[in-house]
Design an enzyme around this catalytic site. Sequence first.
Site, PDB file in Angstrom:
ATOM      1  N   LYS A 231       0.829  -1.204   0.000  1.00 20.82           N
ATOM      2  CA  LYS A 231       0.000   0.000   0.000  1.00 20.82           C
ATOM      3  C   LYS A 231       0.867   1.258   0.000  1.00 20.82           C
ATOM      4  O   LYS A 231       1.866   1.319   0.736  1.00 20.82           O
ATOM      5  CB  LYS A 231      -0.899  -0.025   1.244  1.00 20.82           C
ATOM      6  CG  LYS A 231      -1.892   1.132   1.352  1.00 20.82           C
ATOM      7  CD  LYS A 231      -2.742   0.993   2.621  1.00 20.82           C
ATOM      8  CE  LYS A 231      -3.778   2.086   2.753  1.00 20.82           C
ATOM      9  NZ  LYS A 231      -4.604   1.920   3.970  1.00 20.82           N
TER      10      LYS A 231
ATOM     11  N   SER B 266      -9.312   2.311   2.878  1.00 18.45           N
ATOM     12  CA  SER B 266      -8.346   2.985   2.034  1.00 18.45           C
ATOM     13  C   SER B 266      -7.309   2.050   1.422  1.00 18.45           C
ATOM     14  O   SER B 266      -6.558   2.466   0.561  1.00 18.45           O
ATOM     15  CB  SER B 266      -7.625   4.058   2.863  1.00 18.45           C
ATOM     16  OG  SER B 266      -6.861   3.436   3.887  1.00 18.45           O
TER      17      SER B 266
ATOM     18  N   SER C  78      -9.865   0.054   7.217  1.00 18.89           N
ATOM     19  CA  SER C  78      -9.253   0.080   5.881  1.00 18.89           C
ATOM     20  C   SER C  78      -8.624  -1.220   5.421  1.00 18.89           C
ATOM     21  O   SER C  78      -8.148  -1.304   4.291  1.00 18.89           O
ATOM     22  CB  SER C  78      -8.202   1.202   5.822  1.00 18.89           C
ATOM     23  OG  SER C  78      -8.823   2.465   5.853  1.00 18.89           O
TER      24      SER C  78
END
Lengths: 449, 449
Positions: B82, B152, B176
């Site tokens: 990420k 996210s 997330s």
Amino acid sequence: MAAQHTPLYTLTGSQALALLKQNAVTVEGYASALLERIKDRDPTVRAWTYLDPAYVLRQARELDQIPQDQRGPLHGLPVGVKDVINTQDMPTQFGSALYQGHQPSLDSSAVAILRAAGALIFGKTTTTEFTVANSGPGTTNPHDPNRTPGGSSCGSAAAVADFHVPVSLGTQTGGSIIRPASYTGIFALKPTFNAVSPEGQKMFSPTFDTFGFFARSVQDLQLLSDVLAIQDDEAPKGTPLEDMFIALMKTPMWPSAGQGTIAAMDKAVMALRESGIQVQEVDFPPDMANAATLKRIQKIICMSEAQESFLREYRMDKSKLGPEMRALLEDFKSTHKERVDATDTYNDMRRIMNGLSLQYSAIIAPSAADEAPVGLDDMGSAIFNTMWTGFHMPVVNVPAFTGDHGMPIGLSLVASRFRDQHLLRVAMALVEPLVNKGGWRAEEGSRQQ
Amino acid sequence: MAAQHTPLYTLTGSQALALLKQNAVTVEGYASALLERIKDRDPTVRAWTYLDPAYVLRQARELDQIPQDQRGPLHGLPVGVKDVINTQDMPTQFGSALYQGHQPSLDSSAVAILRAAGALIFGKTTTTEFTVANSGPGTTNPHDPNRTPGGSSCGSAAAVADFHVPVSLGTQTGGSIIRPASYTGIFALKPTFNAVSPEGQKMFSPTFDTFGFFARSVQDLQLLSDVLAIQDDEAPKGTPLEDMFIALMKTPMWPSAGQGTIAAMDKAVMALRESGIQVQEVDFPPDMANAATLKRIQKIICMSEAQESFLREYRMDKSKLGPEMRALLEDFKSTHKERVDATDTYNDMRRIMNGLSLQYSAIIAPSAADEAPVGLDDMGSAIFNTMWTGFHMPVVNVPAFTGDHGMPIGLSLVASRFRDQHLLRVAMALVEPLVNKGGWRAEEGSRQQ
């Protein structure tokens, strides 16, 4: 004007900023004076692990080029940065052989904010290996080269105490800001936990790791606090001395206090009472842990978190870790259950102590067991500091007194969480009774209220 | 042999590692198969924000050169990262215009540990601006390009769900990790808070920020957990299904559950009971906050911490912050007193809930309000996740069921702090009743126990 009669390097940050604002001195001129001082003194003090005078002067000249109306509130303020705090333009080596020459890509949160406000990031100050070790960099106490300035923010404390820079940045997990401030006779603020983001400083124990800073005046602590957006809920009002109510708290660690600290606490009570301030000796609440339990709990949380924080270094190359790091990573054992219980118990104590402190203008407590120890291998004990760090309460070191060997002994002023600005106002008011009537004086320059 | 009958890219990480170990496939060959898959699919899925195929293959060839007896436990395992997690060899841009092209100097703690174990760091997956925003990167759900994969950690979830890489790394401050895992039909582990150091991932709210990872099998979660030194106090024993005792916890947020999640919880109870597992519906303890208070407390802590975390970006250049960031930094207001009270109350709830969970093999709770919403601008709600994040309890998403629109709906398995390995054993045992008897199936490949 101070600048005309005393060397520039002795000015506090606030005094220097005033001269810069009046164009009575240039950033380059001021920086040059500091570099001269460092050149004279650092062979003895050894406060800096990275300092590039040519780069400092280049930055200073660039700052001088900025038009007056575009200058930040810290325009030209030289700041020393502990070498566990990232700087995008200088190496950051964490006092570790594993990170020799490491150049971060970004400033830490605090460095970025100060730089954006016009500060002149001067250089990197010494620290111990990952701030975990309690010996190593060879930095000496400016007031006696045979004594330690205290760890782990040794370089930042020594650099400010010895007039290399007016202010510097540090970190505290146990007592790494307040203790060296006490040993070197300067002011320091360890703000409320997370009042300033710790991003970009090396993690050790996330429950304890706190950013803070050193100065030679309370006004300079205030200056940095304002720029770093450290705010109370209510703007603090100045409290007249006679309306103050101070709790004297010897803490469960009192049996560790040496003669110097015992005497300093006594002198503080007398000085405060002479100034009409109400002082009450207050015990730790009975439902708090005793000294042994408190120490055990703190150690379990701190060490078990550190084992996670430094797993990556251990996996990268454990042969480059020193003996204290190896011992931490290989020998310390505790169960998760002990850690979870310790964390929950500590949360309770944090709430109790913060609630208690709201009854007083501030708590006064020892900043260190005594004067700085002789020798550079033992950088002193955090025994009187770790609890306040863990309780997340703001602490100001006030360099008030002198020990039997002529070395400074500070006292901690402590307030409840997010009352940092209140605490600074109290500290400012107590400079007169504590510092000006205390025994400690630096040889050169003067500390200002 | 799986590799001879199914495309390489459909293998789980554990399956691929077995083939690599047997020299049945090279790292380069495996990486090439994944790159082909990404080339086919990423124009639709848009999971990657940085991917350099030539560099991936160069790293793969270097790994292939390592003699067999010097290979790490994750030798050749491709890992998506990420883009709020630092990588020393790839840009890390935090989904932010302020950090375009930013190249960190160091890997995050987790990336460094995985890389040292032989993992092939593949590329950077999309995220929202600083993980705070809830829209932006345009990543689509692999099972329906008109739906969000959830935020996210959108790119990391989509990349694993769509067979671009077997495992990927994410962060969770609200929901997330677990929510996108639920929306995309894959497994994920949000470990106990700080069981893995968060160093080198962008800070948002230090009380909540947690590192975690995605996979298509529980075994792969286990594999990463072992390398990352996630350990229980006692090595977990496999519990026979009939000895399990599961708490079904709808939580105070239940009024937010949609039809898909309501049905999934019902189906879970039936499936578990059919397997001889004891299931008991358990309310939140009466001394815990109600839904409105819980939401308010969480918001106060998270947002006030975020205001400190992002002060530096605001001071650097607020014009480069998006509207959600500006609103957070300019409009959110709470007092420190509210924050301190919220933190202390939350600490109490954390202890109560962890204690309660020790009475059960695991808690089952919703992973999301329903299937992934239609459209890419609303990336879903963390309403069923934030409490477990804040309680610091490990959570596994199990991709069990299917909603009315044929999209996956996961369930959360939750255990008390530092019982991550126990939780993984429970998850592994529940794959048979929940996943194999649940309605959800990915179109390609198969999830393995």
